[in-house]
Design a protein around this motif. Structure first.
Motif, PDB file in Angstrom:
ATOM      1  N   ASP A  98      30.627  66.713 -52.769  1.00  0.00           N
ATOM      2  CA  ASP A  98      29.505  67.621 -53.006  1.00  0.00           C
ATOM      3  C   ASP A  98      29.837  68.701 -54.023  1.00  0.00           C
ATOM      4  N   THR A  99      30.438  68.289 -55.120  1.00  0.00           N
ATOM      5  CA  THR A  99      30.691  69.218 -56.223  1.00  0.00           C
ATOM      6  C   THR A  99      29.761  68.872 -57.376  1.00  0.00           C
ATOM      7  N   PRO A 100      29.400  69.864 -58.190  1.00  0.00           N
ATOM      8  CA  PRO A 100      28.522  69.568 -59.335  1.00  0.00           C
ATOM      9  C   PRO A 100      29.202  68.602 -60.300  1.00  0.00           C
ATOM     10  N   MET A 101      28.403  67.758 -60.917  1.00  0.00           N
ATOM     11  CA  MET A 101      28.928  66.875 -61.954  1.00  0.00           C
ATOM     12  C   MET A 101      29.362  67.684 -63.167  1.00  0.00           C
ATOM     13  N   THR A 102      30.388  67.220 -63.843  1.00  0.00           N
ATOM     14  CA  THR A 102      30.775  67.822 -65.118  1.00  0.00           C
ATOM     15  C   THR A 102      29.774  67.391 -66.188  1.00  0.00           C
ATOM     16  N   THR A 103      29.850  68.021 -67.340  1.00  0.00           N
ATOM     17  CA  THR A 103      28.959  67.643 -68.446  1.00  0.00           C
ATOM     18  C   THR A 103      29.143  66.183 -68.818  1.00  0.00           C
ATOM     19  N   ALA A 143      25.941  59.490 -66.576  1.00  0.00           N
ATOM     20  CA  ALA A 143      24.838  59.102 -65.694  1.00  0.00           C
ATOM     21  C   ALA A 143      23.544  58.938 -66.479  1.00  0.00           C
ATOM     22  N   MET A 144      23.278  59.865 -67.391  1.00  0.00           N
ATOM     23  CA  MET A 144      22.047  59.812 -68.187  1.00  0.00           C
ATOM     24  C   MET A 144      22.085  58.690 -69.211  1.00  0.00           C
ATOM     25  N   THR A 153      19.880  68.644 -59.578  1.00  0.00           N
ATOM     26  CA  THR A 153      19.631  69.880 -58.842  1.00  0.00           C
ATOM     27  C   THR A 153      19.830  71.067 -59.783  1.00  0.00           C
ATOM     28  N   ILE A 154      19.674  72.265 -59.250  1.00  0.00           N
ATOM     29  CA  ILE A 154      19.783  73.479 -60.054  1.00  0.00           C
ATOM     30  C   ILE A 154      21.169  73.662 -60.659  1.00  0.00           C
ATOM     31  N   THR A 155      22.181  73.022 -60.093  1.00  0.00           N
ATOM     32  CA  THR A 155      23.547  73.174 -60.618  1.00  0.00           C
ATOM     33  C   THR A 155      23.803  72.303 -61.840  1.00  0.00           C
ATOM     34  N   ASP A 156      22.837  71.491 -62.232  1.00  0.00           N
ATOM     35  CA  ASP A 156      22.993  70.602 -63.388  1.00  0.00           C
ATOM     36  C   ASP A 156      22.248  71.184 -64.587  1.00  0.00           C
ATOM     37  N   LYS A 157      22.989  71.690 -65.545  1.00  0.00           N
ATOM     38  CA  LYS A 157      22.356  72.242 -66.750  1.00  0.00           C
ATOM     39  C   LYS A 157      22.099  71.115 -67.740  1.00  0.00           C
ATOM     40  N   ILE A 158      20.840  70.799 -67.919  1.00  0.00           N
ATOM     41  CA  ILE A 158      20.451  69.688 -68.783  1.00  0.00           C
ATOM     42  C   ILE A 158      19.746  70.272 -70.007  1.00  0.00           C
ATOM     43  N   ASP A 159      20.529  70.531 -71.048  1.00  0.00           N
ATOM     44  CA  ASP A 159      19.999  71.156 -72.253  1.00  0.00           C
ATOM     45  C   ASP A 159      19.708  70.107 -73.326  1.00  0.00           C
ATOM     46  N   ALA A 160      19.278  70.575 -74.487  1.00  0.00           N
ATOM     47  CA  ALA A 160      18.902  69.669 -75.582  1.00  0.00           C
ATOM     48  C   ALA A 160      20.084  68.806 -76.016  1.00  0.00           C
ATOM     49  N   LYS A 161      21.268  69.388 -76.049  1.00  0.00           N
ATOM     50  CA  LYS A 161      22.450  68.647 -76.465  1.00  0.00           C
ATOM     51  C   LYS A 161      22.743  67.492 -75.517  1.00  0.00           C
ATOM     52  N   LEU A 162      22.639  67.757 -74.214  1.00  0.00           N
ATOM     53  CA  LEU A 162      22.889  66.708 -73.230  1.00  0.00           C
ATOM     54  C   LEU A 162      21.783  65.658 -73.264  1.00  0.00           C
ATOM     55  N   LEU A 163      20.554  66.088 -73.456  1.00  0.00           N
ATOM     56  CA  LEU A 163      19.440  65.141 -73.542  1.00  0.00           C
ATOM     57  C   LEU A 163      19.593  64.224 -74.752  1.00  0.00           C
ATOM     58  N   PHE A 214      15.540  67.907 -57.734  1.00  0.00           N
ATOM     59  CA  PHE A 214      15.535  68.242 -56.313  1.00  0.00           C
ATOM     60  C   PHE A 214      15.462  69.765 -56.215  1.00  0.00           C
ATOM     61  N   GLY A 215      14.242  70.297 -56.233  1.00  0.00           N
ATOM     62  CA  GLY A 215      14.022  71.731 -56.248  1.00  0.00           C
ATOM     63  C   GLY A 215      12.787  72.059 -57.060  1.00  0.00           C
ATOM     64  N   ALA A 216      12.250  73.257 -56.843  1.00  0.00           N
ATOM     65  CA  ALA A 216      11.032  73.654 -57.552  1.00  0.00           C
ATOM     66  C   ALA A 216      11.328  74.201 -58.939  1.00  0.00           C
ATOM     67  N   GLY A 217      12.355  75.035 -59.061  1.00  0.00           N
ATOM     68  CA  GLY A 217      12.684  75.637 -60.342  1.00  0.00           C
ATOM     69  C   GLY A 217      13.281  74.642 -61.308  1.00  0.00           C
ATOM     70  N   VAL A 218      12.861  74.699 -62.572  1.00  0.00           N
ATOM     71  CA  VAL A 218      13.365  73.766 -63.585  1.00  0.00           C
ATOM     72  C   VAL A 218      13.895  74.497 -64.814  1.00  0.00           C
ATOM     73  N   ASP A 219      14.310  75.764 -64.629  1.00  0.00           N
ATOM     74  CA  ASP A 219      14.809  76.512 -65.780  1.00  0.00           C
ATOM     75  C   ASP A 219      16.167  76.007 -66.254  1.00  0.00           C
ATOM     76  N   HIS A 220      16.795  75.125 -65.484  1.00  0.00           N
ATOM     77  CA  HIS A 220      18.066  74.527 -65.905  1.00  0.00           C
ATOM     78  C   HIS A 220      17.857  73.258 -66.733  1.00  0.00           C
ATOM     79  N   ILE A 221      16.604  72.885 -66.949  1.00  0.00           N
ATOM     80  CA  ILE A 221      16.264  71.679 -67.712  1.00  0.00           C
ATOM     81  C   ILE A 221      15.452  72.075 -68.936  1.00  0.00           C
ATOM     82  N   ASP A 222      15.811  71.549 -70.090  1.00  0.00           N
ATOM     83  CA  ASP A 222      15.015  71.770 -71.309  1.00  0.00           C
ATOM     84  C   ASP A 222      13.845  70.779 -71.255  1.00  0.00           C
ATOM     85  N   VAL A 223      12.775  71.215 -70.585  1.00  0.00           N
ATOM     86  CA  VAL A 223      11.629  70.336 -70.333  1.00  0.00           C
ATOM     87  C   VAL A 223      10.966  69.909 -71.640  1.00  0.00           C
ATOM     88  N   ALA A 224      10.835  70.826 -72.588  1.00  0.00           N
ATOM     89  CA  ALA A 224      10.163  70.510 -73.853  1.00  0.00           C
ATOM     90  C   ALA A 224      10.901  69.416 -74.616  1.00  0.00           C
TER      91      ALA A 224
END
Length: 328
Positions: free
Chosen positions: A34-39, A45-46, A55-65, A78-88
Motif C-alpha cells: 500500500d505504497t504510492p507508485m513511483t513515476t 501502468a499507463m 488515487t490522490i497520491t498519484d500525480k498525473i501531469d502532462a509529462k506523464l500523460l 478513486f476520490g472526488a478531487g482531481v487536482d492531481h490529474i491534468d484533466v485538460a
C-alpha cells in the motif's frame, strides 16, 4: 469492448470487497503493498492498461500523460478531487477522467464538526493532560474552552460538503455564513438559515470559525494567504478538510505561534504528508492524517462508483461521473 477483456491497473490497495468485485468483472492488476507508485511505475501502468484506477497520491501531469499508451482511454479516479490529474491534457489525448463525487460528503462534514469541537474545547490538550502523571484533578478554571452555540461559522465553499457542514452547524446553534463562487438558491439559503457574503474579505473578518470546503484549483491556491489570514479575529479558529494548498501554511503557522489566530484544525496540508515541523509543535493546532473521508462505508461506496464508471465505459457509454475541464 467487453468488460472481461479490459485491462485495469489499480495504483493503491482498496477495500477487499472492492478489489474482489473488480477482479470478477475485469482483467485487473492489483497492488500488493500500500505504497504510492513511483513515476516510473505509473508510466509503465499507463503504457499497458486500458483503464487506470488512481488515487490522490498519484500525480498525473502532462509529462506523464505523454507517456501513456494509445490503449489508455479512462482514468477512473478513486476520490472526488482531481487536482492531481491534468484533466485538460488527458482530454486532448482522448483519455476520459471519472471521479467519485458525493460519497464522502457526510463523513467529511462529521470531521469538520469534530475539529471545530476539538479546537474550541481544547480536546487534544485535555487528552495529553489526562494521560500524563501531572493531572491534579478537576478545577473550576482548568482547561477552559469556548462554547460553539451562537458562534458565527463562515463556510468557504458551499458545495455538497459545505451544505452538510451548515446543516450540522445549525443543529449546534451556530450562525451560518458562507462565501461561494455562486450564491445558493433562496430556498436552500432559507433551509440552512445561511447568510451569503459576496466579499470573502468581509466574511473572514467577522466570523468566529472558518471552515475551508472548496477544492484546490489555480484560483483557490493560497486563497487564504497571509493578508487574508490577518483579517481574521485573534480569537477565531480555522478548520481545513479540503486541500492544504488553499491556505498559506507558513503564514498560518506564524500567526498561530504569535497568537494572532486562536487555533486551527487541519486534516490536510500544503505539502501532503510532509507537515511543517513548527506546526506539529503548536498546542493550539489539532492535526489529523487526512482522515476526513476515512470510513469503511465511504471507501466501499467510492469503489462501487469506480466500478460503475468502468463498467459503463466498457459497455460503450459515457461514465456517469465523467469529469470535464469546465467543471473545474
Amino acid at each position: 469492448m467487453p468488460g472481461k477483456q479490459m485491462s485495469v491497473v489499480v495504483t493503491r490497495r482498496l477495500p477487499e470487497v472492492v478489489e474482489t468485485r473488480l477482479k470478477e468483472l475485469f482483467d485487473v492488476e492489483l497492488r500488493d503493498d500500500d505504497t504510492p507508485m513511483t513515476t516510473e511505475q505509473l508510466a509503465d501502468a499507463m503504457g499497458r492498461a486500458d483503464v487506470l484506477v488512481c488515487t490522490i497520491t498519484d500525480k498525473i501531469d502532462a509529462k506523464l500523460l505523454g507517456r501513456a499508451g494509445e490503449q489508455l482511454k479512462l482514468i477512473a479516479n478513486f476520490g472526488a478531487g482531481v487536482d492531481h490529474i491534468d484533466v485538460a491534457t488527458a482530454r486532448q489525448r482522448g483519455i476520459h477522467v471519472s471521479n467519485t463525487p458525493g460519497v464522502v460528503t457526510e463523513d467529511t462534514a462529521d470531521i469538520v464538526i469534530a475539529l471545530i469541537l476539538a479546537v474550541t474545547r481544547r480536546m487534544a490538550e485535555g487528552i495529553r493532560v489526562a494521560q500524563s502523571d501531572s493531572w491534579g484533578g478537576w478545577a473550576p478554571t482548568a482547561m477552559l474552552g469556548g462554547r460553539i452555540k451562537g458562534r458565527r461559522l463562515g463556510i468557504l465553499g458551499m458545495g455538497r460538503i459545505g451544505q452538510a457542514v451548515a446543516r450540522r452547524a445549525k443543529a449546534f446553534g451556530m450562525q451560518v455564513h458562507y462565501h461561494n463562487r455562486k450564491r445558493l438558491r433562496p430556498e436552500i439559503e432559507e433551509e440552512l438559515d445561511a447568510t451569503y457574503w459576496e466579499s470573502l474579505d468581509q466574511m473572514v473578518a467577522r466570523v468566529d470559525i472558518l471552515s475551508i470546503n472548496c477544492p484546490h484549483t489555480p484560483s483557490t491556491f493560497h486563497l487564504m494567504n497571509a493578508r487574508r489570514l490577518k483579517l481574521m479575529k485573534r480569537d477565531a479558529v480555522i478548520v481545513n478538510t479540503s486541500r492544504g494548498e488553499v491556505i498559506d501554511e507558513n503564514a498560518l503557522t506564524r500567526m498561530l505561534r504569535a497568537g494572532e489566530i486562536a487555533g486551527a484544525g487541519l486534516d490536510v496540508f500544503e505539502r501532503g504528508h510532509e507537515i511543517n515541523p513548527r506546526l506539529r509543535e503548536l498546542s493550539n493546532a489539532i492535526l489529523l492524517p487526512h482522515m476526513g473521508s476515512a470510513t469503511l462505508e465511504g471507501r466501499i461506496e467510492m469503489g462501487e462508483k469506480v466500478i460503475v464508471n468502468i463498467k459503463t465505459f466498457a459497455d460503450g457509454h459515457r461514465p456517469p461521473d465523467l469529469v470535464v475541464p469546465s467543471m473545474l
